[in-house]
Design a protein around this motif. Structure first.
Motif, PDB file in Angstrom:
ATOM      1  N   GLU A 217      72.147  58.246  25.147  1.00 56.13           N
ATOM      2  CA  GLU A 217      70.883  58.340  25.887  1.00 56.13           C
ATOM      3  C   GLU A 217      70.711  59.747  26.470  1.00 56.13           C
TER       4      GLU A 217
ATOM      5  N   ILE B 203      69.686  62.084  23.745  1.00 56.41           N
ATOM      6  CA  ILE B 203      68.271  61.912  23.375  1.00 56.41           C
ATOM      7  C   ILE B 203      67.381  62.571  24.415  1.00 56.41           C
ATOM      8  N   ARG B 204      67.693  62.308  25.691  1.00 56.00           N
ATOM      9  CA  ARG B 204      66.867  62.884  26.753  1.00 56.00           C
ATOM     10  C   ARG B 204      66.894  64.410  26.702  1.00 56.00           C
ATOM     11  N   MET B 205      68.084  64.963  26.422  1.00 62.20           N
ATOM     12  CA  MET B 205      68.162  66.419  26.337  1.00 62.20           C
ATOM     13  C   MET B 205      67.340  66.925  25.155  1.00 62.20           C
ATOM     14  N   ALA B 206      67.401  66.206  24.022  1.00 64.27           N
ATOM     15  CA  ALA B 206      66.674  66.647  22.829  1.00 64.27           C
ATOM     16  C   ALA B 206      65.177  66.680  23.088  1.00 64.27           C
ATOM     17  N   ILE B 207      64.664  65.742  23.875  1.00 69.94           N
ATOM     18  CA  ILE B 207      63.222  65.730  24.108  1.00 69.94           C
ATOM     19  C   ILE B 207      62.824  66.535  25.340  1.00 69.94           C
ATOM     20  N   GLY B 208      63.789  67.266  25.917  1.00 70.60           N
ATOM     21  CA  GLY B 208      63.397  68.243  26.922  1.00 70.60           C
ATOM     22  C   GLY B 208      63.943  68.053  28.325  1.00 70.60           C
ATOM     23  N   ALA B 209      64.913  67.131  28.504  1.00 74.23           N
ATOM     24  CA  ALA B 209      65.512  67.010  29.829  1.00 74.23           C
ATOM     25  C   ALA B 209      66.431  68.205  30.076  1.00 74.23           C
ATOM     26  N   ARG B 210      66.230  68.883  31.191  1.00 74.95           N
ATOM     27  CA  ARG B 210      67.150  69.967  31.562  1.00 74.95           C
ATOM     28  C   ARG B 210      68.438  69.352  32.100  1.00 74.95           C
ATOM     29  N   PRO B 211      69.529  70.151  32.100  1.00 70.21           N
ATOM     30  CA  PRO B 211      70.762  69.639  32.727  1.00 70.21           C
ATOM     31  C   PRO B 211      70.491  69.147  34.148  1.00 70.21           C
TER      32      PRO B 211
ATOM     33  N   PRO C 272      74.138  68.767  24.006  1.00 73.49           N
ATOM     34  CA  PRO C 272      73.162  67.849  23.406  1.00 73.49           C
ATOM     35  C   PRO C 272      73.580  67.341  22.024  1.00 73.49           C
TER      36      PRO C 272
ATOM     37  N   LEU D 211      74.331  63.524  21.065  1.00 73.08           N
ATOM     38  CA  LEU D 211      73.518  62.801  20.079  1.00 73.08           C
ATOM     39  C   LEU D 211      74.387  62.158  19.007  1.00 73.08           C
TER      40      LEU D 211
END
Ligand SMILES: Nc1ncnc2c1ncn2[C@@H]1O[C@H](COP(=O)(O)OP(=O)(O)O)[C@@H](O)[C@H]1O
Ligand SMILES: [Mg+2]
Lengths: 266, 406
Positions: free
Chosen positions: B313, B316-324, B399, B403
């Motif tokens: 999860e 995935i969140r990082m791939a769609i643009g979640a910053r650390p 990331p 993934l």
């Protein structure tokens, strides 16, 4: 192939800017963007005793709006390159210019913003958030992008229509077929209106009929919205939809040619 | 991305795993509940001391034989027999700030009336006691000066003793036997209830102190302690100084000799009681805090499990643009929400526990707004402290690795 009435992406035609004033997913098509430039990019994995050179000084230019298929044997470095293009990874050496900006030196947070704003990912295994509704999956990139709530709702509804599953908004990923899941993933990839769409074997887990549907949709999207599309595949049938095909071997580009027999949506 | 959006994501994640969330909270619930209940016991006792002191009047002083340095290191009170009844009498005449005095002498004893018997405290005072302790007579009368002078066998009963020996009937004028000696009942004291140390103040019999000395202490002439009433609350310190000077003179103490007696005013006694109470409260609270700490470690454990379970999860969140930073805040707010919810439930448990303690054990309890606010803030702090490492770990994930995680 016969089209069933419920079938998928025909609705896109009615949403495309050419045919009507209907809402569009990518509103930025007049802007020149999605230009990719790799210069002497290497990627080395240091595994203690062994060093794996996944990419060996690779250079590549992709102009905005191109549809490029990357082919090659397993282990040839396709995914590694795609991850670098998607700012998920950084080159060990060399320069990656995205729309003229050197993003190879960006911090983790800056790369996250690039991924959020400029890039949409489509994965072989869909990678939807488990136990999270379709609606929330598509909403997630906009949450990180700071899109206000009413605008989010509008865009989700549009995106669901465009990918042809408006009735699945409240469904959970495990209640959907593979094809439907990939459509959700596509909707999620498009919802922040990216300039580039990156797909790593997007049809690898789909049957051939569904694969064809997805490919026709991606091709259509690339044409209508001028989204740069880079797709990794090892199937010639799938690569056939692209306008340019690059073959890789051992971390280098073996061949790079225009696809003369490009499959077109009838 | 707004903070509340991330908190909502956390809440959703927690509600997907309700049973685990509640079990994780359990440590915090019990910890906070224990702290709240223990502190309420301590604070309840403290308030009762204050109330009692206020009821007794702030102009009361106590005098003991023997010296007592502040922490009681020296000998201890009552170990030397230096005070006499005359010392007390002299205070009334010699010290302008002193209004009334009563020597005291007490013993424990078996009391019998008819076929009823009861073991209780027998407290000896002089006739000034009702005025000194603000304690009224509800039936009959207190003993007077002549009873004290003659060491008469007369008694005034507390309500508990009346209930034990007489049931419903009128005790005034009856004869009871204290340690086998007959005493005439003169009156009944008003009901006082429990004191701060949990002692039933109505479980007592009052007799002239001279009677206690003569009949129960083998005719001793010294007095172990006594009470002094100052002319007013403001005169308390003056009274203390005057008594000290008088007793030093009467006991012929040289300038380098320590006092052989101790004079304390009630506010000093209250302070001592409060200090004792504080130590008890701190001790109880720290034992309870250990369970809170264990709860915090439980939170950290579960959050670490959650991070590794949800690696995909996170990818995935990082791939769609979640910053650390987004990922860090998401996991941190999950642990804060867990702890604060646990804190609120623990608060309810603690309040319930404190009500139970006062109902079933009869101890006074007090829940102050302070302890509510502190416990909630503290559980939030535990959430941050024990949630930070797991959240930091989540934020630091690569990331691509995340993934690829199965
Ligand atoms: N994280 C990694 N650590 C070590 N080696 C890796 C890692 N990722 C990829 N490689 C290696 O790099 C090479 C290229 O991998 P990849 O880009 O995944 O190839 P493809 O996608 O073309 O199959 C392979 O030899 C692979 O083993
Ligand atoms: Mg691959």
């Amino acid at each position: 192939m016969t089209k069933t009435p419920s079938s998928s992406f025909d609705i896109l035609a009615s949403l495309s800017p050419a045919s009507s004033g209907a809402p569009r997913l990518n509103g930025a098509d007049s802007r020149v963007s999605g230009i990719i430039s790799l210069r002497e990019v290497s990627k080395t994995y240091d595994l203690g005793e062994v060093r794996v050179e996944a990419l060996k000084g690779l250079s590549l230019e992709i102009t905005g709006g191109q549809f490029v298929a990357i082919m090659g044997a397993s282990g040839s470095g396709k995914s590694t390159m795609l991850n670098i293009l998607g700012c998920l990874d950084r080159p060990s050496s060399g320069v990656y210019l995205l729309d003229g900006v050197d993003v190879s030196t960006f911090s983790a947070a800056q790369r996250a913003d690039i991924r959020n704003q400029k890039i949409g990912f489509i994965f072989q295994s869909f990678n939807l958030l488990a136990r999270t509704t379709v609606w929330e999956n598509i909403e997630a990139p906009m949450l990180y992008g700071g899109v206000p709530k009413p605008e989010r709702a509008k865009r989700i509804e549009e995106a669901l229509k465009v990918v042809g599953i408006p009735e699945k908004a409240k469904a959970l990923p495990n209640q959907l077929s593979g094809g439907q899941q990939q459509r959700v993933a596509v909707a999620r990839a498009l919802v922040n209106r990216p300039a580039i769409l990156l797909a790593d074997e997007p049809t690898g887990n789909l049957d051939s009929a569904t694969s064809e549907e997805i490919m026709r949709f991606l091709q259509h999207l690339n044409r209508q919205k001028q989204i740069t599309l880079v797709m990794v595949t090892h199937e010639h049938d799938i690569a056939a939809y692209a306008s340019r095909i690059i073959h890789m071997k051992d971390g280098r580009i073996l061949s790079d040619e225009v696809n003369e027999e490009m499959k077109r949506d009838a | 991305m707004s903070f509340w959006v991330i908190v909502r994501i956390s809440l959703k994640a927690l509600s997907r795993n309700k049973i685990r969330s509640v079990l994780t909270m359990l440590g915090i619930i019990i910890g906070v509940g224990a702290v709240i209940a223990m502190v309420s016991v301590g604070q309840g006792a403290q308030r009762q001391v204050q109330e009692e002191i206020a009821a007794m009047g702030t102009n009361t002083l106590m005098v003991w034989t023997g010296s007592m340095r502040s922490m009681g290191v020296r000998g201890g009170t009552g170990t030397m027999n230096t005070l006499t009844a005359e010392d007390f009498e002299a205070m009334v005449y010699e010290c302008p700030a002193v209004k009334a005095v009563s020597p005291s002498a007490s013993t424990m004893g078996q009391v019998v009336f008819g076929d009823q018997n009861w073991s209780t405290r027998v407290e000896g005072y002089n006739e000034q006691l009702p005025a000194l302790r603000n304690w009224n007579i509800v039936q009959g009368s207190f003993f007077d000066e002549s009873h004290v002078k003659t060491a008469a066998r007369v008694a005034v009963l507390g309500q508990t003793v009346v209930n034990q020996l007489f049931g419903g009937s009128d005790p005034v004028g009856q004869t009871i036997r204290i340690k086998n000696l007959p005493f005439r009942v003169l009156g009944v004291l008003d009901k006082k209830g429990f004191n701060a140390w949990g002692r039933d103040q109505d479980d007592t019999i009052m007799v002239p102190y001279t009677t206690v000395q003569k009949k129960f202490q083998g005719g001793v002439l010294y007095v172990q302690s006594g009470m002094v009433g100052a002319a007013s609350a403001r005169a308390t310190y003056a009274a203390q100084e005057q008594i000290t000077a008088l007793l030093r003179q009467r006991h012929r103490l040289g300038p380098f000799q320590d006092d052989d007696f101790t004079v304390r005013n009630l506010s000093e006694i209250a302070e001592t009681a409060e200090a004792t109470n504080r130590i008890m409260t701190t001790l109880l609270a720290s034992i309870a805090a250990v369970s809170l700490l264990v709860g915090g470690i439980g939170i950290m454990n579960i959050m670490l499990v959650a991070v590794s379970e949800r690696t995909r999860e996170i990818g995935i969140r990082m791939a769609i643009g979640a910053r650390p930073g987004h990922v860090r805040v998401q996991f941190l707010s999950e642990s804060i929400v867990l702890c604060v919810c646990g804190g609120i439930l623990g608060l309810a448990l603690g309040v319930g526990g404190s009500v139970g303690i006062s109902q079933f054990l009869g101890w006074p309890t007090l829940i102050s707004p302070n302890s509510i606010v502190i416990s909630i803030i503290f559980s939030g702090a535990i959430g941050i402290f024990f949630g930070y490492y797991p959240a930091h770990k989540a934020a630091g994930l690569d990331p691509i690795e995340a993934l690829r995680y199965e």
